[in-house]
Design a protein around this motif. Structure first.
Motif, mmCIF file in Angstrom:
data_model
loop_
_atom_site.group_PDB
_atom_site.id
_atom_site.type_symbol
_atom_site.label_atom_id
_atom_site.label_comp_id
_atom_site.label_asym_id
_atom_site.label_seq_id
_atom_site.Cartn_x
_atom_site.Cartn_y
_atom_site.Cartn_z
ATOM 1 N N LYS A 148 0.966 -1.280 0.078
ATOM 2 C CA LYS A 148 -0.144 -0.056 -0.144
ATOM 3 C C LYS A 148 0.877 1.244 0.075
ATOM 4 O O LYS A 148 1.751 1.450 0.672
ATOM 5 N N LEU B 83 -14.084 -7.313 1.680
ATOM 6 C CA LEU B 83 -13.828 -7.492 0.310
ATOM 7 C C LEU B 83 -14.002 -8.811 -0.271
ATOM 8 O O LEU B 83 -14.144 -9.114 -1.437
ATOM 9 N N GLU C 15 -18.152 -8.447 -1.260
ATOM 10 C CA GLU C 15 -18.325 -7.147 -1.832
ATOM 11 C C GLU C 15 -19.773 -6.720 -2.176
ATOM 12 O O GLU C 15 -20.092 -5.585 -2.243
ATOM 13 N N GLY D 24 -11.080 4.885 -2.797
ATOM 14 C CA GLY D 24 -9.591 3.853 -3.156
ATOM 15 C C GLY D 24 -9.411 3.167 -1.760
ATOM 16 O O GLY D 24 -9.216 3.923 -0.811
ATOM 17 N N TRP E 6 -6.770 0.423 -1.119
ATOM 18 C CA TRP E 6 -5.856 -0.321 -1.960
ATOM 19 C C TRP E 6 -5.838 -1.882 -1.590
ATOM 20 O O TRP E 6 -6.212 -2.271 -0.317
ATOM 21 N N ARG F 294 -7.676 -2.169 -4.370
ATOM 22 C CA ARG F 294 -8.884 -1.661 -5.086
ATOM 23 C C ARG F 294 -9.724 -0.350 -5.083
ATOM 24 O O ARG F 294 -9.210 0.475 -4.204
ATOM 25 N N ALA F 295 -10.205 0.007 -6.167
ATOM 26 C CA ALA F 295 -11.160 1.327 -6.058
ATOM 27 C C ALA F 295 -12.440 1.056 -6.290
ATOM 28 O O ALA F 295 -13.021 0.192 -7.227
ATOM 29 N N TYR F 296 -13.499 1.838 -5.927
ATOM 30 C CA TYR F 296 -14.843 1.752 -6.028
ATOM 31 C C TYR F 296 -15.426 2.989 -6.813
ATOM 32 O O TYR F 296 -15.197 4.224 -6.085
ATOM 33 N N ARG G 159 -16.109 -1.583 -9.987
ATOM 34 C CA ARG G 159 -14.813 -1.842 -8.796
ATOM 35 C C ARG G 159 -13.538 -1.764 -10.034
ATOM 36 O O ARG G 159 -13.800 -2.431 -11.015
ATOM 37 N N VAL G 160 -12.499 -1.090 -9.354
ATOM 38 C CA VAL G 160 -11.305 -0.991 -10.205
ATOM 39 C C VAL G 160 -10.031 -1.458 -9.465
ATOM 40 O O VAL G 160 -10.050 -1.167 -8.468
ATOM 41 N N ASP G 161 -9.439 -2.230 -10.269
ATOM 42 C CA ASP G 161 -7.902 -2.549 -9.596
ATOM 43 C C ASP G 161 -6.852 -1.408 -9.734
ATOM 44 O O ASP G 161 -6.666 -0.896 -10.850
ATOM 45 N N GLN G 162 -6.231 -1.296 -8.401
ATOM 46 C CA GLN G 162 -5.220 -0.293 -8.537
ATOM 47 C C GLN G 162 -3.851 -0.782 -8.435
ATOM 48 O O GLN G 162 -3.679 -1.855 -7.997
#
Length: 294
Positions: free
Chosen positions: A16, A113, A116, A156, A158, A160-162, A227-230
């Motif tokens: 992170k 998570l 979700e 965010g 970490w 992941r982000a939403y 959902r987006v992966d960071q």
């Protein structure tokens, strides 16, 4: 088989980011034509905190009153409506989300998570709560019956982000040299494009591109949660359509490809939008991680 050294290397790579490794900046501008800026934005980090009510300790400043960063929150809201209605609608939306998050910290920093669905439902409920608040305010003042706003919310946690999307403000992700629009514009033109009635050129040039099919406070609201992966090499951008009306995706991508800092690229994109006409309010948020050794 993975060796201990390899595992440690992977863990360090995916760790992170520390607070000092976050490069985030946001700005808003009235543009060249409008008299009132109806956009609002907010950037904030969420932390566990200790609130001391009574103690016999002589020096509470030595205590870790603010814990580590749990999440990062970014929002853009682009108000619509006559007079000051749009400005008030976007302000209400930002304030309601901030208040709701502040009172629901447990949900965010203990987000399961592995489950979700519950967390995504909570984010959708946040948008509907904003919608209800704007509707109540409009009912109180007949002059503001047309007030509404977009809402693009990024949280965010970490790694992941939403993302919560209502309206046509946008979220882009720049990764591996490619710019991707993560959100879908909720406009009448986009609806006709999806149905095959419009071509992309038609959708861009039609007056229906400015008519929202979903908004906070409007006749219909349909929040979309994604959902987006960071990752360390990603750059995120939130903006109102005051930017994208005048600055192409290719131009945005080039600015992000050559960026020196989030502050620098926000100011450069703002100048691009103003040079392109500045016909609307312009709001831009850019965020990235910058690895620092040690």
């Amino acid at each position: 088989m993975t060796s201990p050294d390899m595992a440690a290397s992977v863990g360090a790579h995916n760790r992170k980011p520390r607070d000092e490794e976050l490069d985030v900046y946001g700005l808003t501008h009235v543009g060249k034509v409008r008299e009132v800026n109806q956009d609002h934005f907010l950037l904030c980090s969420l932390h566990k905190q200790i609130q001391i009510h009574r103690t016999s300790l002589p020096d509470v400043d030595k205590l870790p009153l603010e814990g580590p960063r749990l999440a990062y929150l970014g929002m853009v809201a682009d108000g619509v409506g006559g007079g000051t209605g749009g400005e008030e609608a976007s302000r209400i939306a930002i304030e309601v989300v901030a208040q709701y998050v502040a009172h629901s910290m447990q949900c965010y920093y203990e987000a399961d998570l592995d489950n979700e669905h519950t967390f995504l439902d909570t984010l959708e409920h946040t948008a509907m709560r904003c919608h209800a608040s704007v509707l109540r305010r409009a009912e109180e003042d007949p002059d503001q019956r047309s007030m509404a706003t977009t809402l693009t919310l990024w949280i965010g946690i970490w790694p992941r982000a939403y993302l919560v999307q209502v309206g046509d403000s946008r979220c882009y992700l720049f990764r591996e040299g490619k710019l991707t629009q993560i959100t879908r514009d909720q406009t009448m033109a986009q609806e006709l494009l999806d149905e095959g009635v419009f071509t992309r050129t038609d959708a861009h040039s039609s007056h229906l591109a400015n008519i929202l099919s979903s908004s906070i406070g409007g006749p219909q609201t349909a929040p979309v949660v994604t959902r987006v992966d960071q990752a360390w090499d990603h750059v995120g951008l939130l903006c109102s359509d005051g930017l994208t009306k005048h600055v192409s995706d290719d131009q945005i991508a080039e600015r992000l490809r050559t960026m020196q800092s989030s502050k620098q690229v926000c100011k450069a994109l703002l100048e691009d939008a103003l040079d392109g006409g500045g016909s609307d309010n312009i709001t831009i948020i850019v965020g990235r991680t910058v690895r620092k050794e040690g």
